[in-house]
Design a protein around this motif. Structure first.
Motif, PDB file in Angstrom:
ATOM      1  N   ALA A  87       0.867  -1.316   0.035  1.00  0.00           N
ATOM      2  CA  ALA A  87       0.140   0.153   0.115  1.00  0.00           C
ATOM      3  C   ALA A  87       0.904   1.230   0.058  1.00  0.00           C
ATOM      4  N   THR A  88       2.080   1.243   0.660  1.00  0.00           N
ATOM      5  CA  THR A  88       3.153   2.336   0.746  1.00  0.00           C
ATOM      6  C   THR A  88       3.472   2.619  -0.777  1.00  0.00           C
TER       7      THR A  88
ATOM      8  N   LYS B 223       1.896   1.839  -3.329  1.00  0.00           N
ATOM      9  CA  LYS B 223       0.867   2.394  -4.191  1.00  0.00           C
ATOM     10  C   LYS B 223       0.476   3.866  -3.994  1.00  0.00           C
ATOM     11  N   VAL B 224       0.564   4.357  -2.618  1.00  0.00           N
ATOM     12  CA  VAL B 224       0.148   5.883  -2.398  1.00  0.00           C
ATOM     13  C   VAL B 224       1.133   6.788  -2.619  1.00  0.00           C
TER      14      VAL B 224
ATOM     15  N   GLU C 225       4.288   9.262  -2.189  1.00  0.00           N
ATOM     16  CA  GLU C 225       4.777  10.398  -1.582  1.00  0.00           C
ATOM     17  C   GLU C 225       3.617  10.388  -0.499  1.00  0.00           C
ATOM     18  N   LYS C 226       2.569  10.231  -0.447  1.00  0.00           N
ATOM     19  CA  LYS C 226       1.538  10.430   0.609  1.00  0.00           C
ATOM     20  C   LYS C 226       2.086   9.427   1.802  1.00  0.00           C
ATOM     21  N   ALA C 227       2.789   8.393   1.684  1.00  0.00           N
ATOM     22  CA  ALA C 227       3.318   7.757   2.824  1.00  0.00           C
ATOM     23  C   ALA C 227       4.541   7.933   3.452  1.00  0.00           C
TER      24      ALA C 227
END
Length: 433
Positions: A178-179, A181-182, A184-186
């Motif tokens: 998931a990190t 996939k998202v 820079e938001k992570a």
């Protein structure tokens, strides 16, 4: 660093000798006034349990932080999917070779035949692995991978909470993906995870320093509980296990290195601190920081090592999941006079290659063993026969586990062109390598 680990290893050897002596003394003292353990045996058992509990307590945050951070590190690698695929492929290749050696030694030696059942404990173990449980266990029951168990003793109930490491591994992989996939938001979350990993590794270092005491207590407990005569009867099985481990470590691994254009000498010289620590700590996960460090010193790209080693520490188990269950299954079948056929050996290979994640990097391989026994339809009580010498076996198994984890990282890095051979051989040695 080498001198530090030699000193540490010497301390552990002294601890093992002291534990053996204390176990013999506790055996001579005999049972307590109520037929239970005497004061010395109780002290050994309590100390060993505390040491194992400390290791288990640090494993959940270490597994979560290491796996999430390792997958996130794939962002910095080119061709990450190919690297991941090659890593898993070499996990399977080395496991297949290891289980084949275990089966061959078991068929030749037949270590379970002719033993006296009176001298050996043969109760069904508390922890049992089955394929249905294994598959169901892959699906987390909650976001923390927590499970509860209630035990009723003398009319009173006690409930305990524990982490399911296999489910925690699944959760960690999902969070890591998931990190990716998202993006820079992570970043803020990953900064926290990496800080957590650094803190947990520091705590783990403190726990590992207690290994000499823990080893003394665990070995002393085994001798005090089962006695020297019972342990001596399992000498052939122990020798068979260590023969298989030696063949994998000293023949198979060097052969694979040579086949990939690398000399074995530098590999063992630089991987030795991790192999030795694994031997004395009996924990692949507990050895993870040192394993990752020696892999980088061997010239493996830091980004790839940060992915491959944490994953390997929970799923790459040539000793616990390949050699040991193969030989142990043949031992149990021989002890109970149950013949094994070609399909049974094929099932052993299948379980060893596919089910190795069940060991989850913790000390001991009882879940993997019972998974193999239940698949073959062998008596689960057979696992209880081997509990007496499990600490002795587990040291060698874990050392081979960790050596294999470093080996796969080196081989994949070499094949994918991301191995710094100057670092592998040492500055100035590449020209003569």
């Amino acid at each position: 660093m080498a001198l530090h680990y030699r000193s540490f290893g010497f301390q552990v050897l002294v601890g093992m000798a002291v534990g053996l002596a204390l176990g013999l003394v506790a055996r001579q003292i005999g049972a307590g006034p109520d037929g239970d353990l005497n004061w010395l045996a109780t002290a050994l058992k309590t100390t060993g349990s505390i040491f194992v509990s400390l290791l288990k307590a640090i494993v959940p945050p270490l597994v979560f932080a290491a796996i999430v951070a390792s997958i996130a590190n794939l962002r910095a690698l080119d061709n990450a999917a190919r690297l991941a695929g090659q890593t898993l492929l070499w996990f399977a290749i080395t496991a297949l070779i290891a289980v084949a050696i275990g089966i061959a030694i078991g068929v030749i030696v037949q270590p379970g035949i002719g033993l006296s059942s009176a001298a050996l404990a043969a109760k069904q173990p508390d922890s049992v692995g089955g394929w249905l449980d294994f598959l169901k266990g892959l699906v987390p029951g909650n976001s923390l991978a927590l499970s509860a168990g209630t035990k009723i003793t003398d009319g009173s109930a006690s409930t305990t909470l524990s982490f399911n490491i296999l489910q925690l591994l699944v959760i960690s992989i999902a969070v890591g993906l998931a990190t990716l996939k998202v993006g820079e938001k992570a970043d803020a979350f990953l900064a926290f995870v990496r800080s957590l990993l650094a803190v947990v590794r520091a705590i783990l270092g403190w726990v590992i320093r207690l290994t000499p005491v823990g080893s003394a207590a665990l070995i002393g407990t085994a001798v005090a509980t089962y006695g020297w005569s019972a342990l001596a009867q399992l000498g052939t099985f122990t020798a068979a296990i260590y023969l298989g481990l030696a063949l994998v470590l000293l023949v198979v691994y060097p052969t694979l290195l040579i086949a990939n254009g690398l000399k074995p000498g530098p590999f063992f010289a630089k991987a030795w601190p991790a192999i030795q620590l694994a031997f004395v700590s009996r924990s692949s996960v507990g050895t993870l920081p040192v394993t990752e460090a020696v892999t980088e010193r061997l010239g493996v790209d830091r980004g790839y090592a940060a992915f491959a080693i944490p994953l390997a520490s929970t799923t790459k188990m040539d000793g616990c999941a390949s050699i040991y269950p193969a030989l142990a299954a043949i031992f149990v079948a021989g002890f109970y006079g149950i013949p094994l056929h070609f399909i049974d050996y094929a099932l052993i290979v299948f379980v060893s290659v596919i089910g190795s994640a069940a060991t989850a990097g913790l000390t001991g391989a009882i879940v993997m063993l019972t998974l193999t026994l239940s698949t073959l339809g062998l008596p689960l009580e057979g696992a209880g026969l081997l509990l007496a010498i499990d600490p002795i076996l587990d040291m060698g198994r874990t050392a081979v586990n960790v050596a294999g984890q470093v080996l796969v990282g080196v081989i994949v890095a070499k094949r994918e062109g991301i191995l710094d051979e100057r670092a592998y051989y040492g500055e100035g040695a590449l020209a003569t390598a």
